[in-house]
Design a protein around this motif. Structure first.
Motif, PDB file in Angstrom:
ATOM      1  N   ILE A 224       0.829  -1.214  -0.225  1.00  0.00           N
ATOM      2  CA  ILE A 224      -0.138   0.590   0.179  1.00  0.00           C
ATOM      3  C   ILE A 224       0.552   1.646   0.459  1.00  0.00           C
ATOM      4  O   ILE A 224       0.505   1.866  -0.707  1.00  0.00           O
ATOM      5  CB  ILE A 224      -0.777   0.055   1.426  1.00  0.00           C
ATOM      6  N   MET A 225       1.628   1.137   1.034  1.00  0.00           N
ATOM      7  CA  MET A 225       2.978   2.499   1.114  1.00  0.00           C
ATOM      8  C   MET A 225       3.397   2.776  -0.503  1.00  0.00           C
ATOM      9  O   MET A 225       4.053   4.082  -0.996  1.00  0.00           O
ATOM     10  CB  MET A 225       3.609   2.082   1.904  1.00  0.00           C
ATOM     11  N   GLU A 226       3.914   1.383  -1.355  1.00  0.00           N
ATOM     12  CA  GLU A 226       4.601   2.044  -2.184  1.00  0.00           C
ATOM     13  C   GLU A 226       4.022   2.415  -3.477  1.00  0.00           C
ATOM     14  O   GLU A 226       4.258   3.061  -3.918  1.00  0.00           O
ATOM     15  CB  GLU A 226       5.793   0.324  -3.119  1.00  0.00           C
ATOM     16  N   ARG A 230       3.816   5.809  -5.345  1.00  0.00           N
ATOM     17  CA  ARG A 230       3.913   5.793  -7.440  1.00  0.00           C
ATOM     18  C   ARG A 230       2.512   7.017  -7.059  1.00  0.00           C
ATOM     19  O   ARG A 230       2.821   7.402  -8.630  1.00  0.00           O
ATOM     20  CB  ARG A 230       3.455   4.317  -7.513  1.00  0.00           C
ATOM     21  N   VAL A 231       1.507   6.487  -6.732  1.00  0.00           N
ATOM     22  CA  VAL A 231       0.790   7.415  -7.373  1.00  0.00           C
ATOM     23  C   VAL A 231      -0.193   9.315  -6.189  1.00  0.00           C
ATOM     24  O   VAL A 231      -0.560   9.797  -7.628  1.00  0.00           O
ATOM     25  CB  VAL A 231      -1.194   6.599  -7.408  1.00  0.00           C
ATOM     26  N   ALA A 232       0.657   9.204  -5.511  1.00  0.00           N
ATOM     27  CA  ALA A 232       0.609  10.791  -4.358  1.00  0.00           C
ATOM     28  C   ALA A 232       1.586  11.083  -4.166  1.00  0.00           C
ATOM     29  O   ALA A 232       1.369  12.060  -3.427  1.00  0.00           O
ATOM     30  CB  ALA A 232      -0.428  10.618  -3.822  1.00  0.00           C
ATOM     31  N   ALA A 235       4.768  12.398   1.132  1.00  0.00           N
ATOM     32  CA  ALA A 235       3.994  13.368   1.552  1.00  0.00           C
ATOM     33  C   ALA A 235       3.201  12.209   2.678  1.00  0.00           C
ATOM     34  O   ALA A 235       3.672  11.954   3.638  1.00  0.00           O
ATOM     35  CB  ALA A 235       3.375  14.227   1.418  1.00  0.00           C
ATOM     36  N   LEU A 236       1.957  11.829   2.108  1.00  0.00           N
ATOM     37  CA  LEU A 236       1.691  10.517   3.151  1.00  0.00           C
ATOM     38  C   LEU A 236       2.455   9.343   3.111  1.00  0.00           C
ATOM     39  O   LEU A 236       1.874   8.976   3.887  1.00  0.00           O
ATOM     40  CB  LEU A 236       0.212  10.475   1.993  1.00  0.00           C
ATOM     41  N   VAL A 237       3.262   8.921   2.686  1.00  0.00           N
ATOM     42  CA  VAL A 237       3.836   7.643   3.251  1.00  0.00           C
ATOM     43  C   VAL A 237       5.133   7.956   4.316  1.00  0.00           C
ATOM     44  O   VAL A 237       5.216   6.997   5.141  1.00  0.00           O
ATOM     45  CB  VAL A 237       5.037   7.166   1.362  1.00  0.00           C
ATOM     46  N   ILE A 506      -7.418   4.042  -8.908  1.00  0.00           N
ATOM     47  CA  ILE A 506      -6.866   3.782  -7.857  1.00  0.00           C
ATOM     48  C   ILE A 506      -6.195   4.658  -7.128  1.00  0.00           C
ATOM     49  O   ILE A 506      -5.857   4.254  -5.861  1.00  0.00           O
ATOM     50  CB  ILE A 506      -5.468   3.758  -9.092  1.00  0.00           C
ATOM     51  N   GLN A 507      -5.463   5.874  -6.770  1.00  0.00           N
ATOM     52  CA  GLN A 507      -4.939   6.877  -6.605  1.00  0.00           C
ATOM     53  C   GLN A 507      -5.893   7.239  -5.242  1.00  0.00           C
ATOM     54  O   GLN A 507      -5.565   6.585  -3.724  1.00  0.00           O
ATOM     55  CB  GLN A 507      -4.882   8.154  -6.864  1.00  0.00           C
ATOM     56  N   ILE A 508      -7.019   7.278  -5.380  1.00  0.00           N
ATOM     57  CA  ILE A 508      -7.413   7.656  -3.831  1.00  0.00           C
ATOM     58  C   ILE A 508      -7.854   6.234  -3.365  1.00  0.00           C
ATOM     59  O   ILE A 508      -8.368   6.415  -1.992  1.00  0.00           O
ATOM     60  CB  ILE A 508      -9.095   8.263  -4.378  1.00  0.00           C
ATOM     61  N   ILE A 509      -7.694   5.342  -3.560  1.00  0.00           N
ATOM     62  CA  ILE A 509      -8.190   4.399  -3.249  1.00  0.00           C
ATOM     63  C   ILE A 509      -6.260   3.995  -1.999  1.00  0.00           C
ATOM     64  O   ILE A 509      -6.782   3.979  -0.950  1.00  0.00           O
ATOM     65  CB  ILE A 509      -8.105   2.292  -3.646  1.00  0.00           C
ATOM     66  N   ALA A 510      -5.442   4.278  -2.658  1.00  0.00           N
ATOM     67  CA  ALA A 510      -4.296   4.167  -2.211  1.00  0.00           C
ATOM     68  C   ALA A 510      -4.238   4.666  -1.466  1.00  0.00           C
ATOM     69  O   ALA A 510      -4.156   4.013  -0.429  1.00  0.00           O
ATOM     70  CB  ALA A 510      -3.182   4.321  -3.599  1.00  0.00           C
ATOM     71  N   VAL A 511      -4.622   5.524  -1.067  1.00  0.00           N
ATOM     72  CA  VAL A 511      -4.567   7.082  -0.268  1.00  0.00           C
ATOM     73  C   VAL A 511      -5.759   6.430   0.999  1.00  0.00           C
ATOM     74  O   VAL A 511      -5.203   6.581   2.301  1.00  0.00           O
ATOM     75  CB  VAL A 511      -4.745   8.640  -1.006  1.00  0.00           C
ATOM     76  N   CYS A 512      -6.511   6.233   0.746  1.00  0.00           N
ATOM     77  CA  CYS A 512      -7.497   6.155   1.801  1.00  0.00           C
ATOM     78  C   CYS A 512      -6.749   4.983   2.936  1.00  0.00           C
ATOM     79  O   CYS A 512      -7.063   4.512   3.520  1.00  0.00           O
ATOM     80  CB  CYS A 512      -8.865   5.249   1.358  1.00  0.00           C
ATOM     81  N   ALA A 513      -6.261   3.896   2.305  1.00  0.00           N
ATOM     82  CA  ALA A 513      -5.934   2.209   2.696  1.00  0.00           C
ATOM     83  C   ALA A 513      -4.517   2.816   2.954  1.00  0.00           C
ATOM     84  O   ALA A 513      -4.319   1.948   4.444  1.00  0.00           O
ATOM     85  CB  ALA A 513      -5.179   1.997   1.498  1.00  0.00           C
TER      86      ALA A 513
END
Length: 737
Positions: A224-226, A230-232, A235-237, A506-513
């Motif tokens: 999830i962090m990787e 890639r998509v966001a 910062a969040l990572v 893809i981006q928003i799901i990765a960010v929410c996870a």
């Protein structure tokens, strides 16, 4: 000038552009992913509709955790296959560089442990289906989970992530390490669905949890962090990494940051549950957010986004500084269907920013106006950049109540930005656009039916339909309305809309996870409760000081993060403390939500401003400072929620109308004071100070403060009209010497 393709999908620098059979395979995968969600959310079943039983299809409705696990795993598979670990060189059409043979061979070798882990997870499922009793203490089960599933999975995950950073492949081809990562994501999902179907689901967070849950969660967290990186971006990572480090380092920290010692097995056995990754953020992304992404994709396929921008040009293009006001209207409309501030900037700013520069705005100001307007789209009902759905999930407050409460603050924000750009245009003596440069309003009015999907959405919500049912009706209406335009949606374009939705999600799901990881840390360590105690201590000194501190933390946590994740994290850390202060839950969460949103235009890390600067060619930091100035009202209004609940529709109709009217006057005065323009002319410094004071008293909304504000306005108007003070007068300050 007529907008065309403003809502077309942007191609990121690390996004693969497939060709031939690979293109069709990936399009089919994205389409099926989006269609799966639409079917699951509405309980559709092929066997129930046709009587035909097909093997290997999920049964709807799915069990909640299983649905969320599949939701995250599908995004991981799609994301790793579509987004490379690094940007491709050159422009969007660059082919990329071929992979080095040694790295390619190593990546293929890593597929062996990945497939072993996946096969073992399937074997576990067959054993359990055959009657095997699963528990975390059995030595044989522990050995199998560790050495046949866990170690191969971690080896494949870590190795493929590392190889993907060094590996490169042509842009039109899949990369071997990314395929391995996709297999690892499926292995994690297969194992968790299998084990969570047993009584071991109740053992998470205890010493009795199977070791495989912890290992699968470690791999899932890394995946999830990787993908989020890639998509966001980082910062969040980085923030998630800091929180993860806190889990194990908190026992060594002093003061309120000190936390009890937690083993890695206990933490990771709980983080991939509804206390973390599968919690509120993924609950929302797997239901409301994915649904409205599909809705947005249908609007995009039917060219409604183009109509929104053209309508804004027709309505405001001829006024002074016309393109800037078009940006405000268009960004507000697009913000209802767009999930991120930066995405909104790219969608509308590519058209409005060059036009603003053309009519005389400085490139810094042009970018700042678009950034501020696009950020406002995230607080515009009914969709509010998906933040309203997370707020409803966390607080339990009905979504319709949240959307209604957001009306006055959203209006105040856009009115303030409108006055800011209007006064700027007045100071610079700007004109509007010529009639032959913009669409005719009469032509746009004849196509006003294109607003029907939005109206149907709002009507269905207030008629009592669930958000999912209302969103489904609105999506279907977008397809129906398209038949009244040249862009009719048939089977091909409908499938294309689902494909667009699958990719957009893809981006928003990765960010929410990824935000769910942070929520899990807060839940397990109790840092949120300790932060609440800190706010209570500050409130003992000054409630305003506690609110100011909460504002700073909300903005800091949101810097560099998309709106949804920014609010989810801030809501977990800051909002409970505000509620402990006695602030109503709705007010507390709106306070946090607004400042999390405004982090997109707050220096030094302002994503929306940086995106706008990339289009305008201005300095990013100067643009972020200018956008902060233009959106200044939004930094004041949330404090007024605390003093005047009528701004959130709490109170009698008279109180709500009076609060809205006086606050509107207040943001007008605030804009006048900041820009130094009042009653048709520039103003001296002391009149500007008086206008700012009057603005604060009018926004506060009390009877006494309104009288003070009106008296200050009268004094400023009298001085401006009768004395005509020099607007360039300076305040002379002399020292004692």
């Amino acid at each position: 000038m007529i907008a065309d393709g403003v809502d077309d999908e942007a191609v990121e620098a690390n996004r693969r552009i497939f060709e031939g059979s690979t293109f069709w395979a990936m399009a089919a995968l994205a389409t099926l992913y989006a269609m799966f969600h639409m079917a699951a959310l509405n309980g559709l079943s092929i066997s129930a509709l046709t009587g035909i039983e097909l093997p290997f299809l999920p049964q709807f409705p799915m069990e909640t955790w299983n649905f969320r696990i599949v939701h995250v795993a599908g995004a991981l598979v799609l994301g790793f296959l579509m987004y490379a670990a690094a940007d491709f060189p050159g422009d969007a059409d660059a082919p990329g560089t071929p992979a080095r043979p040694a790295l390619h061979t190593a990546a293929i070798a890593l597929a062996v442990p990945a497939l072993l882990a996946l096969g073992t997870a399937i074997w576990f499922a067959l054993l359990i289906e055959g009657g095997a009793m699963w528990n975390g203490m059995d030595a044989t089960i522990k050995f199998r989970e560790t050495w046949l599933f866990g170690v191969p999975l971690l080896l494949a995950t870590a190795g493929a992530i590392g190889l993907s950073w060094a590996h490169s492949a042509p842009r039109a081809r899949l990369a071997a390490p990314d395929i391995v990562l996709g297999i690892c994501a499926v292995a994690v999902a297969a194992y968790l669905i299998t084990i969570y179907g047993t009584l071991m689901r109740n053992s998470t967070g205890t010493p009795f949890a199977p070791i495989g849950i912890s290992i699968a969660a470690v791999a899932g967290t890394a995946l999830i962090m990787e993908l989020t990186r890639r998509v966001a971006g980082l910062a969040l990572v980085i923030i998630a990494g800091v929180f993860l480090a806190y889990v194990f380092a908190g026992q060594y920290l002093p003061g309120f940051l000190n936390s009890p010692a937690i083993s890695w097995q206990r933490f990771f056995s709980q983080v991939y549950t509804d206390a973390g990754i599968l919690g509120p953020t993924t609950a929302v992304s797997s239901t409301y957010i994915i649904l409205f992404i599909i809705f947005a994709a249908f609007l995009q396929a039917s060219k409604v986004g183009d109509y929104f921008v053209n309508f804004a040009f027709a309505a405001a293009g001829r006024t002074r500084g016309g393109p800037a006001k078009v940006a405000i209207f268009a960004s507000g409309l697009m913000g209802m269907i767009n999930g991120t501030s930066a995405g909104n900037v790219v969608a509308t700013g590519s058209l409005t920013i060059p036009l603003m520069k053309k009519v005389g705005y400085h490139k810094k100001t042009a970018g700042a106006v678009e950034a501020a307007a696009s950020t406002g789209g995230q607080i515009m009902p009914p969709i509010m950049g998906a933040g309203a759905f997370i707020m409803a999930e966390i607080t339990g407050i009905p979504y319709t109540e949240i959307a209604i409460a957001a009306i006055i603050p959203a209006v105040l924000y856009f009115v303030s930005v409108f006055f800011m750009v209007d006064f700027e245009a007045a100071k610079l003596g700007m004109r509007g656009m010529n009639a032959d440069e913009i669409p005719k309003l009469s032509t746009m009015m004849r196509r006003v039916f294109l607003f029907l999907p939005i109206l149907i959405l709002i009507a269905a919500l207030f008629m009592g339909y669930s958000v999912i049912r209302a969103g489904t009706y609105a999506t279907l209406s977008a397809a129906v309305v398209s038949w009244l335009t040249p862009y009719r949606m048939g089977p091909r374009s409908t499938l294309k809309a689902f494909e667009i939705a699958g990719v957009m999600s893809i981006q928003i799901i990765a960010v929410c996870a990824c935000a769910g990881i942070i929520v899990g840390v807060i839940s397990l360590t109790g840092v949120g409760a300790r932060f609440s105690n800190l706010l209570l201590g500050l409130a003992g000194v000054s409630q305003f000081l506690a609110l100011f501190f909460a504002m700073c933390i909300s903005i800091l946590l949101g810097m560099g993060m998309p709106t949804t994740a920014a609010y989810a994290v801030a809501a977990s850390v800051v909002a409970p403390g505000l509620v402990e202060l006695g602030i109503p839950q709705l007010t507390a969460h709106f306070f946090v939500f607004y400042f999390a949103v405004l982090s997109a235009i707050t220096p030094p890390v302002a994503l929306a401003s940086y995106a706008a600067a990339g289009i305008s060619g201005a300095n990013p930091m100067e643009t972020s400072v200018a956008s902060f100035k233009i959106g200044i009202a939004a930094f004041i209004v949330p404090f007024m929620f605390f003093y005047n609940g009528a701004l959130l529709m709490e109170g009698t109709w008279f109180e709500v109308i009076r609060a809205g009217a006086t606050a509107t006057v207040g943001v007008f005065l605030l804009s006048a004071g900041v820009q130094g323009w009042f009653m048709g002319g520039r103003t001296a410094w002391f009149i500007r100070a008086g206008l700012l004071l009057a603005a604060l008293t009018m926004i506060e909304g009390g009877l006494v403060t309104d009288i003070i504000g009106l008296a200050t306005i009268a004094a400023a108007w009298t001085i401006q009209k009768t004395i005509h003070p020099n607007p360039d007068a300076k305040l002379n300050v002399k020292g004692a010497d």
